[in-house]
Scaffold this active site. Structure first.
Site, PDB file in Angstrom:
ATOM      1  N   LYS A 262       5.601 -11.090   2.226  1.00  0.00           N
ATOM      2  CA  LYS A 262       5.733 -10.251   1.027  1.00  0.00           C
ATOM      3  C   LYS A 262       5.575 -11.103  -0.231  1.00  0.00           C
ATOM      4  O   LYS A 262       6.325 -12.045  -0.455  1.00  0.00           O
ATOM      5  CB  LYS A 262       7.092  -9.549   1.018  1.00  0.00           C
ATOM      6  N   ASP A 267       9.837  -8.377  -9.188  1.00  0.00           N
ATOM      7  CA  ASP A 267      10.227  -7.023  -8.815  1.00  0.00           C
ATOM      8  C   ASP A 267      11.196  -6.451  -9.844  1.00  0.00           C
ATOM      9  O   ASP A 267      12.394  -6.706  -9.793  1.00  0.00           O
ATOM     10  CB  ASP A 267      10.865  -7.031  -7.416  1.00  0.00           C
ATOM     11  N   LYS A 274      15.389  -1.651 -11.947  1.00  0.00           N
ATOM     12  CA  LYS A 274      16.619  -2.327 -11.531  1.00  0.00           C
ATOM     13  C   LYS A 274      17.533  -2.527 -12.737  1.00  0.00           C
ATOM     14  O   LYS A 274      17.051  -2.644 -13.862  1.00  0.00           O
ATOM     15  CB  LYS A 274      16.273  -3.697 -10.946  1.00  0.00           C
ATOM     16  N   ASP A 285      11.060 -12.741  -5.229  1.00  0.00           N
ATOM     17  CA  ASP A 285      10.638 -11.676  -4.320  1.00  0.00           C
ATOM     18  C   ASP A 285       9.291 -11.976  -3.646  1.00  0.00           C
ATOM     19  O   ASP A 285       8.757 -11.144  -2.924  1.00  0.00           O
ATOM     20  CB  ASP A 285      10.599 -10.335  -5.066  1.00  0.00           C
ATOM     21  N   ASP A 344      11.379   1.136  -6.165  1.00  0.00           N
ATOM     22  CA  ASP A 344      11.966  -0.178  -5.905  1.00  0.00           C
ATOM     23  C   ASP A 344      11.881  -0.545  -4.418  1.00  0.00           C
ATOM     24  O   ASP A 344      12.126  -1.688  -4.051  1.00  0.00           O
ATOM     25  CB  ASP A 344      13.424  -0.191  -6.392  1.00  0.00           C
ATOM     26  N   GLU A 346       9.366  -1.253  -2.734  1.00  0.00           N
ATOM     27  CA  GLU A 346       7.936  -1.552  -2.834  1.00  0.00           C
ATOM     28  C   GLU A 346       7.448  -2.538  -1.780  1.00  0.00           C
ATOM     29  O   GLU A 346       6.271  -2.552  -1.450  1.00  0.00           O
ATOM     30  CB  GLU A 346       7.619  -2.092  -4.235  1.00  0.00           C
ATOM     31  N   ARG A 348       7.915  -2.746   1.431  1.00  0.00           N
ATOM     32  CA  ARG A 348       7.373  -2.087   2.627  1.00  0.00           C
ATOM     33  C   ARG A 348       6.009  -1.460   2.333  1.00  0.00           C
ATOM     34  O   ARG A 348       5.182  -1.334   3.232  1.00  0.00           O
ATOM     35  CB  ARG A 348       8.392  -1.064   3.144  1.00  0.00           C
TER      36      ARG A 348
HETATM   37  N1  BES Z   1      13.273  -7.162  -3.406  1.00  0.00           N
HETATM   38  C1  BES Z   1      14.206  -6.120  -3.196  1.00  0.00           C
HETATM   39  C2  BES Z   1      15.274  -6.490  -2.172  1.00  0.00           C
HETATM   40  C3  BES Z   1      16.327  -7.447  -2.636  1.00  0.00           C
HETATM   41  C4  BES Z   1      17.311  -7.027  -3.518  1.00  0.00           C
HETATM   42  C5  BES Z   1      16.368  -8.724  -2.153  1.00  0.00           C
HETATM   43  C6  BES Z   1      18.303  -7.901  -3.893  1.00  0.00           C
HETATM   44  C7  BES Z   1      17.362  -9.590  -2.526  1.00  0.00           C
HETATM   45  C8  BES Z   1      18.324  -9.186  -3.394  1.00  0.00           C
HETATM   46  C9  BES Z   1      13.497  -4.883  -2.678  1.00  0.00           C
HETATM   47  O1  BES Z   1      12.231  -4.668  -3.158  1.00  0.00           O
HETATM   48  C10 BES Z   1      14.335  -3.722  -3.104  1.00  0.00           C
HETATM   49  O2  BES Z   1      14.448  -3.502  -4.272  1.00  0.00           O
HETATM   50  N2  BES Z   1      14.885  -3.005  -2.142  1.00  0.00           N
HETATM   51  C11 BES Z   1      15.727  -1.889  -2.431  1.00  0.00           C
HETATM   52  C12 BES Z   1      15.410  -0.812  -1.434  1.00  0.00           C
HETATM   53  C13 BES Z   1      16.080   0.495  -1.753  1.00  0.00           C
HETATM   54  C14 BES Z   1      15.492   1.101  -3.008  1.00  0.00           C
HETATM   55  C15 BES Z   1      15.892   1.416  -0.573  1.00  0.00           C
HETATM   56  C16 BES Z   1      17.161  -2.364  -2.299  1.00  0.00           C
HETATM   57  O3  BES Z   1      17.463  -3.151  -1.407  1.00  0.00           O
HETATM   58  O4  BES Z   1      17.978  -1.951  -3.116  1.00  0.00           O
HETATM   59 ZN    ZN Z   2      11.197  -6.307  -3.763  1.00  0.00          ZN
HETATM   60 MN    MN Z   3      12.261  -3.616  -5.010  1.00  0.00          MN
END
Ligand code: BES
Ligand code: ZN
Ligand code: MN
Length: 491
Positions: A262, A267, A274, A285, A344, A346, A348
């Protein structure tokens, strides 16, 4: 910090300093006794003073003379046989203490200490990896560098037989080079490390190591119908890239192993923006991308007898006038449609098209690596990466590779039942599955695209970087990936 092996007996070696292990608070190993004999029993005498605590990593400096002016006695813990943790604590303590001395070259006998269930090669690799971790600096963006030089510059590891040991040190050195590369890319902020920068770095590595490199742009993604990947890039002014690196170490006929990383270079969450606190950490990220590039570096440097393909979908995730909106439906390269309920989620979306794209290389095995979910951090914290795979055999391989090299992963469930959470009234699936088991439903989403090969997914959201005072990329899971590929190369 450079590591090498030598077969000279420790008693005759010349260096500014020697790291000598002390077992159970008092006992010297064979090499330590040799040095002690040459120096009239000074080490044994120091140990009798009781000034060295038994705690693993404690050190005591002994001033000697002649061809070995100093010895650092390094405690290995109270047991005669050290645990892995005691050994690594001792190596860290010993090398850090050596770094305070004005000696450029050190010899280390720490691998003479017995470690439960581990051989000499393991102890040599551990010293290289820990030493390189201590020596790592990221100062490219500072105008005033740390004036303190990294010490010791060279560490010599006395060994009985050169051949096996030299290979172990070479392996660990290549892995450390991959780790350093992954850390550098991870630490570089989003205004420097853009998708274009990642692509240029990959091309540069390809030239250096003789790899095939190909970088697809948005137009080519369009032609391939990568609607999921492109939907993430819409809000950004930075052009997205799909990086492909190919290494051939096993002849053209053998199907490759593929790593997919990834590469979200920043992000923001997109329109599902966020919150502000700690958002800077979303420069990390792209650590999945950095780790698969680092693993490629280790493999190519070691000229492993495998074929390896690395695929990195990379883009920023930004809000903007053209950005994807919650509720938008897009078609992935696989043909499956996705309702984007949260922009968010994204990672996947860019990975699913990469997992479809990688099918063209007819890989036997595909491992994707991603800072995918905050939920994985809640589930596992910062020690293990999350491992998801429908294949017990592949999961076991990755778990073993990680455990062996101190870069562990923990298997998480991937049962059919969780797939239900991804149902959408408007498309083939939604891109989120609600709060329960967030890291599992993210993996379930990916599983719908990972077809035609054995597949595993590593969620490194909790392990790819450290927060707080020692903020910085960890280089994980480069050691796990490289160790897995080393095992595959051995066959
Ligand atoms: N890059 C983030 C995941 C992440 C968040 C990694 C905090 C490390 C620390 C990912 O893109 C994300 O934002 N995931 C969301 C998914 C949700 C919207 C289903 C998350 O984990 O909040
Ligand atoms: Zn992310
Ligand atoms: Mn995200």
């Amino acid at each position: 910090m450079q590591f090498s092996t030598r077969t000279t007996p420790p008693g005759r070696m010349r260096a500014g300093c020697a790291l000598v292990p002390v077992l159970a608070g008092k006992e010297l190993t064979a090499g330590g006794k040799e040095i002690d004999a040459v120096h009239g029993g000074r080490l044994a005498k120091m140990l009798r003073s009781g000034d060295l605590p038994a705690k693993a990593g404690a050190t005591l400096l002994v001033q000697l003379d002649g061809h070995l002016p100093r010895v650092l006695l390094v405690a290995m813990g109270d047991a005669r046989e050290a645990t892995e943790k005691a050994f690594t604590d001792a190596v860290r303590g010993g090398l850090k203490a050596a770094g305070q001395l004005a000696a450029d070259e050190a010899i280390s006998l720490l691998h003479e200490a017995p470690v439960a269930g581990r051989d000499t090669d393991w102890k040599l690799r551990a010293q290289v990896l820990i030493g390189r971790e201590i020596a790592y600096r990221f100062e490219t963006l500072k105008t005033k560098r740390d004036p303190q030089p990294v010490r010791p510059k060279r560490v010599v590891l006395p060994v009985a037989s050169a051949t096996a040991s030299t290979a172990a040190v070479a392996e660990a050195t290549a892995i450390a080079n991959g780790v350093d590369m992954a850390k550098d890319l991870g630490n570089l902020p989003g205004n420097h490390c853009t998708p274009t920068y990642l692509a240029d770095t990959a091309k540069k590595m390809a030239r250096e190591l003789g790899l095939k490199a190909e970088v697809l742009d948005a137009r080519q993604m369009q032609a391939l119908k990568m609607g999921a990947l492109l939907s993430v890039a819409r809000g950004s002014d930075q052009p997205p890239k799909l990086i492909v690196l190919r290494y051939q170490g096993a002849g053209a006929k053998k199907p490759p192993i593929a790593l997919v990383g990834k590469g979200i270079t920043f992000d923001t969450g997109g329109i599902s923006l966020k919150p502000a606190p700690e958002m800077d950490e979303m420069k990390f990220d792209m650590c999945g991308a950095a780790s698969v590039l680092g693993a490629m570096r280790a493999v190519a440097e070691l000229k492993l007898k495998i074929n390896l393909v690395v695929v990195v979908p990379t883009t920023e995730n930004m809000p903007g006038g053209r950005a994807t909106k919650p509720g938008d439906v897009v078609a992935s390269m696989s043909g499956q449609t996705i309702e984007i309920l949260n922009t968010d989620a994204e990672g996947r979306l860019i990975l699913c098209d990469a997992l479809t794209y990688v099918q063209r290389f007819k890989p036997t095995t595909v491992v994707d690596v991603a800072t995918l979910t905050g939920a994985c951090v809640i589930a596992l914290g910062h020690h293990h990466s999350g491992l998801f795979s429908p294949s017990d055999a592949l999961a076991a391989e990755l778990q073993d590779a990680g455990r062996d090299i101190g870069d562990s992963c923990w298997r998480m469930p991937l049962d059919e039942e969780y797939q239900e959470q991804l149902k959408s009234p408007f498309a083939d699936m939604a891109n989120i599955g609600g709060r329960p088991a967030g890291s599992v439903t993210a993996a379930c989403f990916l599983s719908r695209f990972a077809k035609g090969y054995d597949w595993a997914h590593l969620d490194i959201a909790g392990t790819a970087w450290k927060s707080g005072a020692n903020k910085g990329a960890s280089g994980r899971p480069v050691p796990l990936l490289a160790n897995f590929l080393l095992a595959r190369a051995r066959g």
